[in-house]
Scaffold this active site. Structure first.
Site, PDB file in Angstrom:
ATOM      1  N   ASN A  34      -9.288  49.726  45.443  1.00  0.00           N
ATOM      2  CA  ASN A  34      -7.906  49.363  45.126  1.00  0.00           C
ATOM      3  C   ASN A  34      -7.053  49.537  46.379  1.00  0.00           C
ATOM      4  OD1 ASN A  34      -5.115  49.693  44.368  1.00  0.00           O
ATOM      5  ND2 ASN A  34      -5.796  49.738  42.241  1.00  0.00           N
ATOM      6  N   ASP A  73      -3.725  48.949  46.659  1.00  0.00           N
ATOM      7  CA  ASP A  73      -2.290  49.067  46.379  1.00  0.00           C
ATOM      8  C   ASP A  73      -1.543  49.871  47.441  1.00  0.00           C
ATOM      9  OD1 ASP A  73      -2.522  49.577  42.754  1.00  0.00           O
ATOM     10  OD2 ASP A  73      -2.811  47.796  43.992  1.00  0.00           O
ATOM     11  N   HIS A  74      -2.122  50.999  47.837  1.00  0.00           N
ATOM     12  CA  HIS A  74      -1.325  51.936  48.632  1.00  0.00           C
ATOM     13  C   HIS A  74      -1.351  51.678  50.123  1.00  0.00           C
ATOM     14  CE1 HIS A  74       0.028  53.642  45.009  1.00  0.00           C
ATOM     15  NE2 HIS A  74      -1.208  53.699  44.582  1.00  0.00           N
ATOM     16  N   ARG A  92       8.537  50.570  55.363  1.00  0.00           N
ATOM     17  CA  ARG A  92       9.441  50.126  56.434  1.00  0.00           C
ATOM     18  C   ARG A  92       9.906  48.684  56.216  1.00  0.00           C
ATOM     19  NH1 ARG A  92       8.945  52.748  61.569  1.00  0.00           N
ATOM     20  NH2 ARG A  92       9.317  54.968  61.181  1.00  0.00           N
ATOM     21  N   HIS A 100      -3.023  45.655  42.146  1.00  0.00           N
ATOM     22  CA  HIS A 100      -2.154  45.753  40.969  1.00  0.00           C
ATOM     23  C   HIS A 100      -0.797  45.159  41.312  1.00  0.00           C
ATOM     24  CE1 HIS A 100      -0.260  48.693  37.797  1.00  0.00           C
ATOM     25  NE2 HIS A 100      -0.025  47.436  37.501  1.00  0.00           N
ATOM     26  N   ARG A 131       2.488  44.891  40.259  1.00  0.00           N
ATOM     27  CA  ARG A 131       3.394  45.497  39.283  1.00  0.00           C
ATOM     28  C   ARG A 131       4.646  44.662  39.112  1.00  0.00           C
ATOM     29  NH1 ARG A 131       3.642  50.866  37.585  1.00  0.00           N
ATOM     30  NH2 ARG A 131       1.754  52.087  37.962  1.00  0.00           N
ATOM     31  N   ARG A 189       6.449  47.256  43.651  1.00  0.00           N
ATOM     32  CA  ARG A 189       6.674  48.421  44.517  1.00  0.00           C
ATOM     33  C   ARG A 189       5.650  48.476  45.648  1.00  0.00           C
ATOM     34  NH1 ARG A 189       5.316  53.247  40.309  1.00  0.00           N
ATOM     35  NH2 ARG A 189       6.702  51.995  39.032  1.00  0.00           N
ATOM     36  N   HIS A 190       4.450  47.876  45.440  1.00  0.00           N
ATOM     37  CA  HIS A 190       3.482  47.854  46.529  1.00  0.00           C
ATOM     38  C   HIS A 190       2.919  46.444  46.715  1.00  0.00           C
ATOM     39  CE1 HIS A 190       0.905  48.574  43.060  1.00  0.00           C
ATOM     40  NE2 HIS A 190       1.151  49.866  43.023  1.00  0.00           N
ATOM     41  N   GLU A 234      -5.083  43.510  38.652  1.00  0.00           N
ATOM     42  CA  GLU A 234      -4.498  44.379  37.624  1.00  0.00           C
ATOM     43  C   GLU A 234      -3.074  43.928  37.339  1.00  0.00           C
ATOM     44  OE1 GLU A 234      -4.816  48.360  39.118  1.00  0.00           O
ATOM     45  OE2 GLU A 234      -6.703  48.670  38.079  1.00  0.00           O
ATOM     46  N   THR A 294       2.764  56.505  38.614  1.00  0.00           N
ATOM     47  CA  THR A 294       1.503  55.773  38.578  1.00  0.00           C
ATOM     48  C   THR A 294       1.143  55.554  37.106  1.00  0.00           C
ATOM     49  OG1 THR A 294      -0.781  55.694  39.388  1.00  0.00           O
ATOM     50  CG2 THR A 294       0.025  57.838  38.657  1.00  0.00           C
ATOM     51  N   THR A 295       0.049  54.880  36.874  1.00  0.00           N
ATOM     52  CA  THR A 295      -0.300  54.552  35.490  1.00  0.00           C
ATOM     53  C   THR A 295      -0.505  55.818  34.677  1.00  0.00           C
ATOM     54  OG1 THR A 295      -1.373  52.556  36.275  1.00  0.00           O
ATOM     55  CG2 THR A 295      -1.936  53.266  34.056  1.00  0.00           C
ATOM     56  N   GLU A 336     -11.959  49.573  31.021  1.00  0.00           N
ATOM     57  CA  GLU A 336     -11.979  50.526  32.135  1.00  0.00           C
ATOM     58  C   GLU A 336     -11.382  51.816  31.629  1.00  0.00           C
ATOM     59  OE1 GLU A 336     -10.831  49.236  36.028  1.00  0.00           O
ATOM     60  OE2 GLU A 336     -10.228  51.263  36.635  1.00  0.00           O
ATOM     61  N   HIS A 382      -9.136  55.790  38.221  1.00  0.00           N
ATOM     62  CA  HIS A 382      -7.820  56.437  38.377  1.00  0.00           C
ATOM     63  C   HIS A 382      -7.966  57.879  38.836  1.00  0.00           C
ATOM     64  CE1 HIS A 382      -3.426  56.317  38.021  1.00  0.00           C
ATOM     65  NE2 HIS A 382      -3.611  57.620  38.001  1.00  0.00           N
ATOM     66  N   GLY A 383      -7.548  58.104  40.039  1.00  0.00           N
ATOM     67  CA  GLY A 383      -7.498  59.466  40.573  1.00  0.00           C
ATOM     68  C   GLY A 383      -8.804  59.997  41.128  1.00  0.00           C
ATOM     69  N   HIS A 388      -6.204  55.156  45.594  1.00  0.00           N
ATOM     70  CA  HIS A 388      -5.245  56.064  46.241  1.00  0.00           C
ATOM     71  C   HIS A 388      -5.924  57.110  47.127  1.00  0.00           C
ATOM     72  CE1 HIS A 388      -2.532  59.596  46.358  1.00  0.00           C
ATOM     73  NE2 HIS A 388      -1.636  58.669  46.631  1.00  0.00           N
TER      74      HIS A 388
END
Ligand SMILES: CC(=O)[C@@H](O)[C@H](O)COP(=O)(O)O
Ligand SMILES: NCC(=O)COP(=O)(O)O
Length: 249
Positions: A13, A15-16, A24, A49, A51, A55-56, A76, A106-107, A157, A200-201, A223
Protein backbone atom coordinates in the site's frame (compact mmCIF):
# COMPACT_ATOMS: atom_id res chain seq x y z
CA UNK A 1 -2.02 -10.32 -7.99
CA UNK A 2 0.22 -13.16 -9.26
CA UNK A 3 -1.75 -16.41 -9.12
CA UNK A 4 0.73 -18.94 -7.67
CA UNK A 5 -1.57 -20.95 -5.48
CA UNK A 6 0.42 -21.68 -2.36
CA UNK A 7 2.60 -18.54 -2.14
CA UNK A 8 1.24 -15.89 0.20
CA UNK A 9 0.93 -12.74 -1.88
CA UNK A 10 2.17 -9.35 -0.68
CA UNK A 11 0.35 -6.19 -1.74
CA UNK A 12 2.20 -2.94 -1.00
CA UNK A 13 0.00 0.00 0.00
CA UNK A 14 1.62 3.25 -1.16
CA UNK A 15 -0.83 5.68 0.46
CA UNK A 16 1.75 7.18 2.77
CA UNK A 17 4.24 7.99 0.07
CA UNK A 18 1.52 10.40 -1.03
CA UNK A 19 1.14 11.61 2.57
CA UNK A 20 4.78 12.74 2.52
CA UNK A 21 4.37 14.31 -0.92
CA UNK A 22 1.25 16.22 0.10
CA UNK A 23 2.93 17.51 3.25
CA UNK A 24 4.57 20.18 1.06
CA UNK A 25 1.95 20.24 -1.68
CA UNK A 26 4.56 19.36 -4.29
CA UNK A 27 5.47 16.50 -6.62
CA UNK A 28 7.81 14.24 -4.66
CA UNK A 29 8.14 11.61 -3.45
CA UNK A 30 6.14 10.20 -6.36
CA UNK A 31 3.82 7.30 -5.43
CA UNK A 32 4.21 5.82 -8.91
CA UNK A 33 8.00 5.70 -8.51
CA UNK A 34 7.51 3.92 -5.18
CA UNK A 35 5.08 1.49 -6.81
CA UNK A 36 7.53 0.67 -9.60
CA UNK A 37 10.29 0.14 -7.05
CA UNK A 38 7.99 -2.10 -5.04
CA UNK A 39 7.29 -4.13 -8.19
CA UNK A 40 11.02 -4.60 -8.72
CA UNK A 41 11.42 -5.54 -5.04
CA UNK A 42 8.94 -8.39 -5.48
CA UNK A 43 5.53 -6.95 -4.62
CA UNK A 44 2.75 -9.13 -5.99
CA UNK A 45 0.47 -6.10 -6.23
CA UNK A 46 0.03 -2.46 -5.33
CA UNK A 47 -2.76 -1.14 -3.10
CA UNK A 48 -3.86 2.47 -3.15
CA UNK A 49 -6.73 4.07 -1.25
CA UNK A 50 -8.42 7.00 -2.97
CA UNK A 51 -10.15 8.59 0.00
CA UNK A 52 -13.06 10.97 -0.40
CA UNK A 53 -10.94 13.75 1.14
CA UNK A 54 -7.87 12.93 -1.04
CA UNK A 55 -5.66 13.33 2.02
CA UNK A 56 -2.99 11.17 0.36
CA UNK A 57 -3.60 9.31 -2.94
CA UNK A 58 -5.11 11.59 -5.56
CA UNK A 59 -7.03 10.94 -8.76
CA UNK A 60 -3.94 11.57 -10.91
CA UNK A 61 -2.05 8.95 -8.87
CA UNK A 62 -4.68 6.34 -9.67
CA UNK A 63 -4.58 7.25 -13.35
CA UNK A 64 -0.78 6.91 -13.40
CA UNK A 65 -0.88 3.58 -11.56
CA UNK A 66 -3.52 2.16 -13.92
CA UNK A 67 -1.43 3.27 -16.86
CA UNK A 68 2.01 2.20 -15.71
CA UNK A 69 1.81 -0.75 -13.30
CA UNK A 70 2.79 -4.21 -14.47
CA UNK A 71 1.45 -5.90 -11.29
CA UNK A 72 -2.24 -5.78 -10.34
CA UNK A 73 -3.71 -2.67 -8.72
CA UNK A 74 -5.93 -3.14 -5.69
CA UNK A 75 -8.03 0.03 -5.61
CA UNK A 76 -9.36 0.77 -2.12
CA UNK A 77 -12.42 2.98 -1.93
CA UNK A 78 -15.55 3.80 -0.01
CA UNK A 79 -18.85 2.46 -1.35
CA UNK A 80 -19.97 5.80 -2.81
CA UNK A 81 -21.35 6.87 -6.18
CA UNK A 82 -18.25 8.97 -6.85
CA UNK A 83 -15.88 6.06 -6.28
CA UNK A 84 -18.13 3.66 -8.17
CA UNK A 85 -17.83 5.82 -11.30
CA UNK A 86 -14.04 6.07 -10.90
CA UNK A 87 -13.69 2.31 -10.47
CA UNK A 88 -15.86 1.62 -13.52
CA UNK A 89 -13.78 4.07 -15.55
CA UNK A 90 -10.44 2.49 -14.61
CA UNK A 91 -11.52 -1.14 -14.21
CA UNK A 92 -8.64 -2.03 -11.82
CA UNK A 93 -7.68 -5.67 -11.23
CA UNK A 94 -9.26 -5.43 -7.76
CA UNK A 95 -11.54 -3.12 -5.82
CA UNK A 96 -11.57 -3.25 -2.03
CA UNK A 97 -14.52 -1.55 -0.31
CA UNK A 98 -13.48 0.06 2.95
CA UNK A 99 -15.39 2.17 5.50
CA UNK A 100 -14.38 5.83 5.64
CA UNK A 101 -14.95 8.69 8.04
CA UNK A 102 -13.38 12.06 7.26
CA UNK A 103 -12.51 12.59 10.91
CA UNK A 104 -10.65 9.26 11.26
CA UNK A 105 -6.86 9.15 11.22
CA UNK A 106 -6.96 5.73 9.55
CA UNK A 107 -9.49 3.02 8.86
CA UNK A 108 -11.12 2.40 12.22
CA UNK A 109 -13.24 -0.66 11.67
CA UNK A 110 -14.61 -3.06 9.14
CA UNK A 111 -17.26 -2.41 6.52
CA UNK A 112 -20.84 -2.70 7.82
CA UNK A 113 -22.00 -5.34 5.34
CA UNK A 114 -24.87 -7.04 7.18
CA UNK A 115 -26.69 -3.77 7.74
CA UNK A 116 -26.20 -2.57 4.15
CA UNK A 117 -26.62 -5.82 2.22
CA UNK A 118 -29.01 -4.79 -0.56
CA UNK A 119 -27.15 -1.58 -1.40
CA UNK A 120 -23.73 -3.25 -1.39
CA UNK A 121 -25.00 -6.13 -3.53
CA UNK A 122 -26.26 -3.67 -6.15
CA UNK A 123 -23.03 -1.64 -5.81
CA UNK A 124 -20.77 -4.66 -6.33
CA UNK A 125 -22.45 -6.27 -9.33
CA UNK A 126 -21.37 -3.72 -11.99
CA UNK A 127 -17.79 -3.72 -10.65
CA UNK A 128 -17.59 -7.51 -10.89
CA UNK A 129 -19.19 -7.44 -14.34
CA UNK A 130 -16.53 -4.93 -15.40
CA UNK A 131 -13.91 -7.52 -14.42
CA UNK A 132 -12.69 -6.18 -11.08
CA UNK A 133 -12.23 -8.68 -8.26
CA UNK A 134 -14.27 -7.17 -5.41
CA UNK A 135 -13.06 -7.45 -1.84
CA UNK A 136 -14.74 -6.28 1.38
CA UNK A 137 -12.59 -4.95 4.21
CA UNK A 138 -14.30 -6.44 7.28
CA UNK A 139 -13.71 -7.12 10.95
CA UNK A 140 -13.21 -10.74 12.01
CA UNK A 141 -16.92 -11.00 12.71
CA UNK A 142 -18.92 -14.06 11.53
CA UNK A 143 -22.01 -11.90 10.95
CA UNK A 144 -20.10 -9.66 8.52
CA UNK A 145 -18.42 -12.60 6.81
CA UNK A 146 -21.68 -14.47 6.26
CA UNK A 147 -23.20 -11.25 4.89
CA UNK A 148 -20.20 -10.74 2.60
CA UNK A 149 -20.92 -13.99 0.82
CA UNK A 150 -24.44 -12.78 0.02
CA UNK A 151 -23.17 -9.59 -1.67
CA UNK A 152 -21.41 -11.43 -4.48
CA UNK A 153 -17.96 -10.25 -3.37
CA UNK A 154 -15.24 -12.82 -4.14
CA UNK A 155 -12.84 -11.79 -1.39
CA UNK A 156 -12.80 -10.49 2.16
CA UNK A 157 -9.87 -8.70 3.71
CA UNK A 158 -9.71 -9.17 7.47
CA UNK A 159 -8.90 -6.03 9.48
CA UNK A 160 -5.81 -6.79 11.57
CA UNK A 161 -5.72 -3.38 13.28
CA UNK A 162 -6.98 -4.47 16.71
CA UNK A 163 -4.51 -7.38 16.70
CA UNK A 164 -1.62 -5.07 15.81
CA UNK A 165 -2.62 -2.39 18.32
CA UNK A 166 -2.81 -4.94 21.14
CA UNK A 167 0.59 -6.35 20.14
CA UNK A 168 2.20 -2.90 19.93
CA UNK A 169 0.76 -1.89 23.31
CA UNK A 170 1.89 -5.06 25.06
CA UNK A 171 -1.69 -6.24 25.69
CA UNK A 172 -0.71 -9.78 24.77
CA UNK A 173 -3.85 -11.50 26.10
CA UNK A 174 -5.97 -9.16 23.96
CA UNK A 175 -3.62 -9.75 21.03
CA UNK A 176 -3.99 -13.51 21.31
CA UNK A 177 -7.77 -13.13 21.51
CA UNK A 178 -7.76 -10.99 18.35
CA UNK A 179 -5.53 -13.50 16.61
CA UNK A 180 -7.92 -16.33 17.50
CA UNK A 181 -10.82 -14.27 16.12
CA UNK A 182 -8.90 -13.70 12.88
CA UNK A 183 -8.00 -17.39 12.56
CA UNK A 184 -11.62 -18.44 13.11
CA UNK A 185 -12.86 -15.80 10.67
CA UNK A 186 -10.39 -16.95 8.01
CA UNK A 187 -11.52 -20.55 8.41
CA UNK A 188 -15.20 -19.56 8.24
CA UNK A 189 -14.72 -17.35 5.18
CA UNK A 190 -12.68 -19.98 3.36
CA UNK A 191 -15.32 -22.59 4.10
CA UNK A 192 -17.94 -20.27 2.61
CA UNK A 193 -15.94 -20.02 -0.62
CA UNK A 194 -14.44 -16.56 -0.09
CA UNK A 195 -10.81 -15.80 -0.81
CA UNK A 196 -9.22 -14.46 2.39
CA UNK A 197 -6.83 -11.53 2.63
CA UNK A 198 -5.64 -9.59 5.67
CA UNK A 199 -4.15 -6.22 6.44
CA UNK A 200 -3.84 -3.02 8.47
CA UNK A 201 -1.05 -2.15 10.83
CA UNK A 202 1.10 -5.18 10.11
CA UNK A 203 4.81 -4.84 10.92
CA UNK A 204 7.90 -7.03 11.04
CA UNK A 205 7.18 -8.18 14.61
CA UNK A 206 3.46 -8.81 14.12
CA UNK A 207 3.19 -10.28 10.62
CA UNK A 208 4.28 -13.85 11.46
CA UNK A 209 1.12 -15.25 13.11
CA UNK A 210 -1.08 -13.67 10.43
CA UNK A 211 1.09 -14.99 7.60
CA UNK A 212 0.90 -18.45 9.19
CA UNK A 213 -2.89 -18.64 8.85
CA UNK A 214 -3.30 -21.24 6.07
CA UNK A 215 -6.52 -19.77 4.62
CA UNK A 216 -4.95 -16.32 4.12
CA UNK A 217 -3.84 -15.82 0.49
CA UNK A 218 -2.73 -12.17 0.49
CA UNK A 219 -1.46 -9.54 2.90
CA UNK A 220 -1.75 -5.82 2.19
CA UNK A 221 0.88 -3.82 4.06
CA UNK A 222 1.71 -0.15 3.75
CA UNK A 223 2.20 2.32 6.56
CA UNK A 224 4.86 0.36 8.46
CA UNK A 225 6.87 -0.47 5.33
CA UNK A 226 6.84 3.10 4.05
CA UNK A 227 8.21 4.15 7.42
CA UNK A 228 10.84 1.41 7.42
CA UNK A 229 11.87 2.53 3.92
CA UNK A 230 13.36 5.65 5.54
CA UNK A 231 15.90 3.37 7.25
CA UNK A 232 16.19 0.31 4.99
CA UNK A 233 15.11 1.62 1.61
CA UNK A 234 11.78 0.43 0.19
CA UNK A 235 13.36 -2.61 -1.46
CA UNK A 236 15.09 -3.56 1.78
CA UNK A 237 11.91 -3.21 3.80
CA UNK A 238 9.84 -5.20 1.30
CA UNK A 239 12.54 -7.88 1.05
CA UNK A 240 12.62 -8.33 4.82
CA UNK A 241 8.82 -8.51 5.04
CA UNK A 242 8.79 -11.07 2.23
CA UNK A 243 11.32 -13.25 4.08
CA UNK A 244 9.28 -13.06 7.30
CA UNK A 245 6.13 -14.07 5.42
CA UNK A 246 7.86 -17.00 3.73
CA UNK A 247 9.38 -18.15 7.03
CA UNK A 248 5.93 -18.20 8.63
CA UNK A 249 4.40 -20.57 6.06
C1 LIG B 1 -8.22 -0.35 4.61
C2 LIG B 1 -6.92 -0.18 5.26
O1 LIG B 1 -6.65 -0.66 6.32
C3 LIG B 1 -5.89 0.61 4.61
O2 LIG B 1 -5.52 0.07 3.44
C4 LIG B 1 -6.37 2.02 4.40
O3 LIG B 1 -5.73 2.58 3.29
C5 LIG B 1 -6.07 2.76 5.65
O4 LIG B 1 -6.28 4.11 5.41
P1 LIG B 1 -5.01 5.05 5.40
O5 LIG B 1 -4.07 4.53 4.36
O6 LIG B 1 -5.61 6.40 5.05
O7 LIG B 1 -4.41 4.98 6.77
N1 LIG C 1 -5.84 -2.88 3.63
C1 LIG C 1 -4.64 -2.74 4.43
C2 LIG C 1 -3.60 -1.99 3.65
O1 LIG C 1 -3.72 -1.82 2.45
C3 LIG C 1 -2.42 -1.49 4.35
O2 LIG C 1 -2.74 -1.07 5.64
P1 LIG C 1 -1.50 -0.42 6.47
O3 LIG C 1 -0.38 -1.43 6.44
O4 LIG C 1 -1.13 0.84 5.76
O5 LIG C 1 -2.04 -0.19 7.85
Amino acid sequence: MSQSHDRLRLGINIDHVATVRNARGGYFPDPLRAAKLAERAGADGITAHLREDRRHIRDADIEALVEELTVPLNFEMAATAEMHAIALRHKPHAVCLVPEKREERTTEGGLEVAGDLARLTDFIAPLAEAGSRVSLFVAADPVQIEASVKTGAAVIELHTGAYCDAHNEGRFDDRDLELARICNAAELAHGLGLEVHAGHGLAFDSVGPIAAIPEVRELNIGHFLIGEAIFLGLDGAIGHMRRLMDAAR
